[in-house]
Design an enzyme around this catalytic site. Structure first.
Site, mmCIF file in Angstrom:
data_model
loop_
_atom_site.group_PDB
_atom_site.id
_atom_site.type_symbol
_atom_site.label_atom_id
_atom_site.label_comp_id
_atom_site.label_asym_id
_atom_site.label_seq_id
_atom_site.Cartn_x
_atom_site.Cartn_y
_atom_site.Cartn_z
ATOM 1 N N ASP A 150 63.576 94.816 28.835
ATOM 2 C CA ASP A 150 62.656 93.697 28.714
ATOM 3 C C ASP A 150 61.471 94.203 27.897
ATOM 4 O OD1 ASP A 150 61.452 91.153 29.240
ATOM 5 O OD2 ASP A 150 60.235 92.109 30.795
ATOM 6 N N ASP A 207 57.614 92.526 27.438
ATOM 7 C CA ASP A 207 56.281 92.445 28.013
ATOM 8 C C ASP A 207 56.308 92.909 29.464
ATOM 9 O OD1 ASP A 207 53.619 91.950 28.332
ATOM 10 O OD2 ASP A 207 53.722 89.809 27.930
#
Length: 460
Positions: free
Chosen positions: A155, A157
């Site tokens: 992922d 952020d």
């Protein structure tokens, strides 16, 4: 934000002593911890800074948030950091604060999950869950990755970066993994950026430049485009002729940003909709809808799919147009890039509606159910495995959220790793591990395979 209590005042003094601008809300907390502040003082200061800071069941299925209820941004912290502090802080301060805070979270998680702290809580309908493996050092984290995986999905952020700041050690870890021959991909629910835009952002933040390629970028906009390509074009990728069937170029109507439109066009489709033209009204009256020409369908009036991604200019007019297009084209695919309910922004954790709110509006008015192609959808996991030839059993998904990242990895047959630089707290992991929760909670927020403080510890 005004601090009234003596502990909060002490917290502010500690923050000034750390000479940091609070580029993320946890910066002063980490600085305080590094100066020997007690857990009590740190936790009390956390509560004073953001009452909504601890993630709990009420925050499941939401969008991006950080540990203290605010997206990591200078704007969110300007209310508590003086101009002098802002000038003194450096990116190194921010990175160090993230590192220290993630280590503090890891220490707390170890305490919570110690044998004396486990046991089934009353009121739940599931027993305590198998505990995740806790990896506390760089050596054991790197060894675990090296010995067990051929590919790692990240992922973005809250994992690789937080706001405008890269997570400590992330660039070195990424380069080490790639140099060791592991397949490294970036998987995000952000549908506002194309692969090229996401690559440019990561290359700039990490300083890795041309070492990162578009092939490694798997945003939900790309996932939607690939799903449409597979479903409507039989998986063709040669573009000969691109998006054509029976002499007609297939047409996709988009609610969303230009990055989503770019990806759909790149897959070979004609695109209508997208960002609002300058001066377009946001409303639509009954009379206007009754006489609206629906040029979106082209000369033959056909729309083959409607795709919904986050659109900051979403309006009643866009809802009306998309709704009637689905009504007129009952065989058209209805696709959602993701179904995040909301983001939490600001120091008081205000709800910013996410793409799920837009999707639900169109689902309700059209009577149709959208196919979700973002995390944690199995559709996206299957597309990644097919496009990149991954063996799920030798793949690790690294994220900061239980309901999207960890669930996506586990549902896709992968192992999952949780890092503590994003939204999930040690307290929430412990709460789930101890039991006393519902089966719905377990399904929506499964525990990861492993936990380590931050992705910088993965450096080989």
């Amino acid at each position: 934000r005004t601090f009234a209590s003596p502990i909060a005042t002490s917290f502010t003094m500690i923050a000034r002593g750390a000479a940091s601008r609070l580029a993320v809300p946890c910066l002063s907390l980490a600085a305080a911890a590094s100066m020997g502040a007690s857990h009590l003082a740190v936790d009390a200061a956390t509560a004073a800074f953001s009452p909504a800071g601890r993630a709990g069941p009420q925050h499941r299925r939401t969008g991006r948030r950080d540990r203290f209820g605010a997206r990591a941004s200078s704007a969110a912290t300007a209310a508590v950091a003086s101009d002098e502090e802002d000038a003194l802080c450096t990116r190194a301060d921010v990175a160090e604060s993230m590192r220290l805070e993630s280590l503090a979270q890891m220490d707390r998680l170890g305490e919570y999950l110690a044998p004396s702290g486990t046991g089934n809580a009353a009121g739940g309908d599931v027993p305590p869950l198998p505990l995740p493996l806790l990896l506390r050092t760089r050596e054991e984290t790197a060894s675990y990755v090296r010995d067990n995986f051929d590919a790692v999905l990240f992922d973005c952020d809250g994992v690789v970066y937080r706001g405008a700041d890269v997570v400590p050690g992330a660039p070195e870890a990424l380069r080490g993994l790639m140099d060791a021959g592991l397949d490294v991909l970036f998987v995000t629910n952000n549908a506002g950026s194309s692969r090229a835009e996401l690559r440019d952002k990561l290359a700039k933040l990490t300083g890795l430049g041309d070492a990162l390629t578009e092939r490694q970028m798997v945003g939900s906009a790309f996932g939607a485009a690939r799903y449409l390509q597979k479903a409507l074009l039989g998986g063709r990728t040669d573009g000969a002729p691109a998006g054509a069937t029976g002499g007609r170029r297939m047409n996709v109507h988009v609610i969303g940003a230009e990055g989503l439109c770019d990806e759909v066009r790149s897959a070979g489709f004609a695109v209508t909709g997208g960002p609002s033209p300058r001066g377009e009204p946001h409303s639509m009256s009954r009379d206007e809808l009754a006489s609206y020409p629906f040029a979106e369908g082209g000369p033959d009036g056909v729309v083959d799919a409607v795709v919904v991604g986050l659109d900051n200019e979403f309006s009643y007019r866009k809802l009306c147009v998309a709704n009637v297009l689905l009504q007129r084209n009952p065989r058209a695919l209805f696709v959602a890039t993701n179904e995040d309910a909301y983001d939490l922004v600001g120091a008081d954790a205000r709800h910013l509606p996410g793409n799920g709110a837009l999707v639900k509006a169109l689902e309700h008015s059209s009577g149709r159910r959208a196919v979700c192609v973002g995390k944690p959808s199995a559709v996206l996991a299957d597309l990644i495995a097919e496009d990149h030839g991954l063996d799920p059993g030798r793949t690790l998904m690294v994220g900061d959220r239980l309901d999207t990242d960890v669930r996506f990895g586990l549902d896709g047959g992968m192992k999952s790793a949780l890092v503590l630089t994003g939204c999930t707290t040690a307290e929430r992991v412990a709460e789930l591990a101890r039991g006393g929760i519902t089966r719905v909670e377990v399904e929506e927020e499964p525990l990861p395979t492993v936990v380590f403080p931050h992705m910088g510890m993965m450096g080989l």
